[in-house]
Each structure stands twice: as C-alpha cells, then as structure tokens.
Design a protein around this motif. Structure first.
Motif, PDB file in Angstrom:
ATOM      1  N   PRO A   1       0.811  -1.230   0.000  1.00  0.00           N
ATOM      2  CA  PRO A   1       0.000   0.000   0.000  1.00  0.00           C
ATOM      3  C   PRO A   1       0.837   1.269   0.000  1.00  0.00           C
ATOM      4  N   GLN A   2       2.111   1.176   0.442  1.00  0.00           N
ATOM      5  CA  GLN A   2       2.944   2.377   0.481  1.00  0.00           C
ATOM      6  C   GLN A   2       3.219   2.941  -0.905  1.00  0.00           C
ATOM      7  N   THR A   3       3.052   2.098  -1.950  1.00  0.00           N
ATOM      8  CA  THR A   3       3.217   2.605  -3.314  1.00  0.00           C
ATOM      9  C   THR A   3       2.181   3.674  -3.612  1.00  0.00           C
ATOM     10  N   ASN A   4       1.024   3.534  -3.033  1.00  0.00           N
ATOM     11  CA  ASN A   4      -0.045   4.519  -3.181  1.00  0.00           C
ATOM     12  C   ASN A   4      -0.096   5.412  -1.946  1.00  0.00           C
ATOM     13  N   GLY A   5       1.084   5.747  -1.447  1.00  0.00           N
ATOM     14  CA  GLY A   5       1.210   6.363  -0.140  1.00  0.00           C
ATOM     15  C   GLY A   5       0.562   7.723   0.015  1.00  0.00           C
ATOM     16  N   LYS A   6       0.498   8.509  -1.057  1.00  0.00           N
ATOM     17  CA  LYS A   6      -0.040   9.868  -0.902  1.00  0.00           C
ATOM     18  C   LYS A   6      -1.526   9.843  -0.570  1.00  0.00           C
ATOM     19  N   VAL A   7      -2.280   8.959  -1.212  1.00  0.00           N
ATOM     20  CA  VAL A   7      -3.706   8.891  -0.882  1.00  0.00           C
ATOM     21  C   VAL A   7      -3.910   8.143   0.440  1.00  0.00           C
ATOM     22  N   GLU A   8      -3.023   7.198   0.765  1.00  0.00           N
ATOM     23  CA  GLU A   8      -3.112   6.527   2.058  1.00  0.00           C
ATOM     24  C   GLU A   8      -2.875   7.525   3.185  1.00  0.00           C
ATOM     25  N   ARG A   9      -1.923   8.431   2.983  1.00  0.00           N
ATOM     26  CA  ARG A   9      -1.677   9.469   3.996  1.00  0.00           C
ATOM     27  C   ARG A   9      -2.842  10.445   4.070  1.00  0.00           C
ATOM     28  N   PHE A  10      -3.455  10.724   2.922  1.00  0.00           N
ATOM     29  CA  PHE A  10      -4.638  11.585   2.923  1.00  0.00           C
ATOM     30  C   PHE A  10      -5.772  10.923   3.695  1.00  0.00           C
ATOM     31  N   ASN A  11      -5.921   9.601   3.553  1.00  0.00           N
ATOM     32  CA  ASN A  11      -6.945   8.883   4.309  1.00  0.00           C
ATOM     33  C   ASN A  11      -6.755   9.090   5.807  1.00  0.00           C
ATOM     34  N   ARG A  12      -5.515   9.012   6.254  1.00  0.00           N
ATOM     35  CA  ARG A  12      -5.257   9.182   7.679  1.00  0.00           C
ATOM     36  C   ARG A  12      -5.565  10.600   8.132  1.00  0.00           C
ATOM     37  N   THR A  13      -5.178  11.581   7.312  1.00  0.00           N
ATOM     38  CA  THR A  13      -5.493  12.962   7.631  1.00  0.00           C
ATOM     39  C   THR A  13      -6.999  13.179   7.677  1.00  0.00           C
ATOM     40  N   LEU A  14      -7.708  12.559   6.753  1.00  0.00           N
ATOM     41  CA  LEU A  14      -9.163  12.663   6.694  1.00  0.00           C
ATOM     42  C   LEU A  14      -9.801  12.134   7.980  1.00  0.00           C
ATOM     43  N   LEU A  15      -9.301  11.024   8.476  1.00  0.00           N
ATOM     44  CA  LEU A  15      -9.840  10.454   9.710  1.00  0.00           C
ATOM     45  C   LEU A  15      -9.494  11.311  10.923  1.00  0.00           C
ATOM     46  N   ASP A  16      -8.234  11.748  11.006  1.00  0.00           N
ATOM     47  CA  ASP A  16      -7.782  12.505  12.173  1.00  0.00           C
ATOM     48  C   ASP A  16      -8.416  13.885  12.264  1.00  0.00           C
ATOM     49  N   GLU A  17      -8.542  14.561  11.128  1.00  0.00           N
ATOM     50  CA  GLU A  17      -8.952  15.966  11.145  1.00  0.00           C
ATOM     51  C   GLU A  17     -10.412  16.190  10.773  1.00  0.00           C
ATOM     52  N   TRP A  18     -11.088  15.137  10.314  1.00  0.00           N
ATOM     53  CA  TRP A  18     -12.514  15.287  10.005  1.00  0.00           C
ATOM     54  C   TRP A  18     -13.369  14.200  10.656  1.00  0.00           C
ATOM     55  N   ALA A  19     -13.167  12.945  10.308  1.00  0.00           N
ATOM     56  CA  ALA A  19     -14.065  11.884  10.755  1.00  0.00           C
ATOM     57  C   ALA A  19     -14.097  11.745  12.273  1.00  0.00           C
ATOM     58  N   TYR A  20     -12.906  11.836  12.922  1.00  0.00           N
ATOM     59  CA  TYR A  20     -12.829  11.660  14.371  1.00  0.00           C
ATOM     60  C   TYR A  20     -12.350  12.918  15.073  1.00  0.00           C
ATOM     61  N   ALA A  21     -12.478  14.058  14.401  1.00  0.00           N
ATOM     62  CA  ALA A  21     -11.934  15.295  14.962  1.00  0.00           C
ATOM     63  C   ALA A  21     -12.771  15.838  16.103  1.00  0.00           C
ATOM     64  N   ARG A  22     -14.067  15.580  16.092  1.00  0.00           N
ATOM     65  CA  ARG A  22     -14.944  16.066  17.160  1.00  0.00           C
ATOM     66  C   ARG A  22     -16.096  15.081  17.356  1.00  0.00           C
ATOM     67  N   PRO A  23     -16.798  15.168  18.469  1.00  0.00           N
ATOM     68  CA  PRO A  23     -17.874  14.197  18.754  1.00  0.00           C
ATOM     69  C   PRO A  23     -19.160  14.516  17.993  1.00  0.00           C
ATOM     70  N   TYR A  24     -19.306  13.914  16.839  1.00  0.00           N
ATOM     71  CA  TYR A  24     -20.522  14.123  16.046  1.00  0.00           C
ATOM     72  C   TYR A  24     -21.696  13.374  16.692  1.00  0.00           C
ATOM     73  N   ARG A  25     -22.903  13.965  16.559  1.00  0.00           N
ATOM     74  CA  ARG A  25     -24.110  13.373  17.138  1.00  0.00           C
ATOM     75  C   ARG A  25     -24.879  12.510  16.140  1.00  0.00           C
ATOM     76  N   SER A  26     -24.499  12.561  14.874  1.00  0.00           N
ATOM     77  CA  SER A  26     -25.156  11.740  13.865  1.00  0.00           C
ATOM     78  C   SER A  26     -24.279  11.666  12.629  1.00  0.00           C
ATOM     79  N   GLU A  27     -24.581  10.697  11.766  1.00  0.00           N
ATOM     80  CA  GLU A  27     -23.855  10.577  10.506  1.00  0.00           C
ATOM     81  C   GLU A  27     -24.145  11.759   9.600  1.00  0.00           C
TER      82      GLU A  27
END
Length: 329
Positions: free
Chosen positions: A263-289
């Motif tokens: 997967p590291q060959t596609n590392g730029k989008v893999e790193r973007f996935n992690r940023t997406l999770l850290d700074e958006w998906a799990y960044a604050r306590p959402y009350r709904s989807e």
C-alpha cells in the motif's frame, strides 16, 4: 569558524602571535593590545612557534579520549537489533538493559534512519517521489468508515448507550441480532504533484460507484486546469473491472495498479486517508452521521485552500494548482 563574540579571528590570532614571537613583545603588552588575557596570548604564541600559521585555525573540541563511551561491542549489538527487528530506542534499551538515551545516541552516531522513514517490511529507507506537473499522476483509493447512529456512538457516549442509539437508528439486524447500522465508503482522489484532493461519500465500493466517482473526480480536476494522464490504484475488484478500464481508456488515461500487499506505493492517498480520519471523521464528537457528512465540504475546502501541507513547505495544495478558481480557460 570562530564564535561571533570571540575577540580574535584567525587573522587576529596570527597578528598577536607575530607580535610576540617575531617582534618580541611582552605577553602582557600583546594581551593588552589585542584585549585578551595573558594566557590566551601565550597559547596562540606557543601554537605559532610550534606549528606556524596553520596552528591559528580552530581545532575540534572533541576530547582525545572518552573513557565512558559505550563499548564498541554494545554499539554493534544495538545496531544489529535495530537492523534485524526494526525496534525503536526504548524497546532496544529494554531488550539490552540499557538507557534509551544511550541507544538513541548510538543510533544517531551510526546514521540509522528513523523508523518513520523506513519500509518496515525490508528495513530500508522509503523511496519518495513527486511528479513534476499536476495531472501526471492521480492516486485513487477507498476508505471504509462506520456510520454514526443518531444521538452519537460509543466515541461520544459510553458503549451501552451507543448500542441503544444504534437500535433506535435502524431496524436492520445482523443474523445474530446486533443492529446493522452500516458503513460509508470514502472514495478519494489525490493529485501527486499538488496534493489537491477530491472526496465523495458513497454507499458502496462497487465498480459502478467507482466509475461514477471517477467521472466526477476527473471533471473536478479538469475544472481546475488539471488534465489527468495517469491513475494509480490498489488491486481492489472495482479497479480490476472492465468498466473501470474502459472508462479510463476512453479518456486517454493510463491505469497502473500497485504491487500486491504494497500500500505504500499509493502512499499519498493513504496518507490523505489518515489525515481525513484525524482531522474530520474523528476530529470532534458528532451526534449523527448526517452531521458528520455535512461538515465534509468545509473541511475539504480548508484542506485544499488553507491548510499548510508539510510536503509543500507549509503551503496549501491551492498554491500548486494552475487554475484553482476555474476562471482561466
């Protein structure tokens, strides 16, 4: 090079030494003339007598002997464990019964790369690359993400309350009776050169969803002056389908897949996935989807236009896009 506050440069030392050795000035008179101590004047005069002009250069402050230095045998053991097991200083220190700071100094002395810069599978530094122009290569990937029940899941509430919210949110059940709240699938496309990103939340990762997503992603990049030449994906079934291949071929785009289990060959989008999770998906306590999904467009705009990127010297992806506003044709 002399310290900037040092009273004597190499030229000044030479002048002082010549006054003492060649012109036979008393040490006290020379020290007063050059505004240094008598011992300093004596030291440079002595070096001039013994070594001549080369003796005026700075010497290393490293001691001639280091009796308390870590033994060479211990250093070899540290390096051997690092190469064989790819452990960090703390774990190596525990294994060899040493101080972690000692292990860290030894690894630094031998120029061992940080673990974050290594390919863990092979133990060699990761090869990094970047395309010269936007559109030369676009990384595409899918990230699976669990949905949030109405009222909040276990990240906001305790686990039992989160399970109760799941039961209220959906009537679907797994065979064993557990509420089936489902997943979201983040389809992501990241330009290799600019790191400009395009993301959609879809209900599945089928070939039809992937092809439809790429049509919209390609239009997004085209709107911003980027002509996609090549796409890199993993070996997911949707990317091995005939529909995906035909969609890229029709647009004149070359498709490349990563090597299996790399997967590291596609590392730029893999790193973007992690940023997406850290700074958006799990960044604050959402009350709904619904609440979480509603915040994605604003976060994506911030990522593309305002958030500094470490690989871009602190500038956002917008700084590398030729026509981000879409006004140039």
């Amino acid at each position: 090079m002399s310290h900037r506050n040092a009273p004597l440069s190499e030229t000044g030392r030479l002048r002082l030494a010549r006054c003492v050795v060649e012109d036979e000035w008393p040490l006290r008179q020379a020290a007063q003339r050059f505004q240094v101590s008598v011992s300093t004047a004596q030291r440079w005069a002595g070096r001039y007598r013994n070594e001549g002009e080369p003796g005026m250069a700075d010497r290393s402050s490293r001691p001639r002997t280091s009796p308390r230095r870590t033994p060479s045998r211990t250093e070899r053991r540290i390096v051997k464990v690092r190469l064989a097991r790819r452990w960090g200083p703390a774990r190596i220190a525990y294994h060899l019964r040493l101080n972690p700071s000692t292990v860290h100094r030894v690894l630094t002395r031998f120029g061992m790369a940080r673990l974050a810069h290594l390919d863990r599978a092979r133990g060699v530094p990761v090869r990094r690359y970047e395309r010269d122009e936007p559109g030369e290569l676009v990384h595409v990937d899918i990230k699976k993400l669990g949905n949030i029940p109405d009222g909040g899941g276990h990240r906001v509430m305790d686990r039992s309350t989160g399970n109760q919210h799941k039961k209220v949110t959906t009537t679907a059940r797994y065979p064993h009776g557990k509420p089936k709240i489902g997943y979201s699938y983040l389809h992501n496309a990241v330009d290799d050169h600019s790191r400009l990103a395009y993301t959609e939340i879809l209900s599945d990762e089928s070939k039809h969803a992937a092809v439809a997503f790429w049509a919209r992603a390609q239009a997004f990049f085209a709107t911003h002056g980027i002509t996609v030449q090549r796409v890199l994906t993993d070996n997911g079934s949707c990317y091995r389908s005939r529909d995906w291949r035909q969609a890229l071929t029709a647009a004149g785009i070359t498709h490349t897949r990563t090597r299996p289990y790399r997967p590291q060959t596609n590392g730029k989008v893999e790193r973007f996935n992690r940023t997406l999770l850290d700074e958006w998906a799990y960044a604050r306590p959402y009350r709904s989807e619904t609440e979480r999904r509603a915040s994605l467009p604003q976060w994506l705009h911030t990522y593309n236009h305002h958030r500094g990127h470490t690989a871009l010297a602190g500038h956002p992806p917008a700084s590398r896009v030729p026509n981000l506003s879409g006004q140039n044709t």
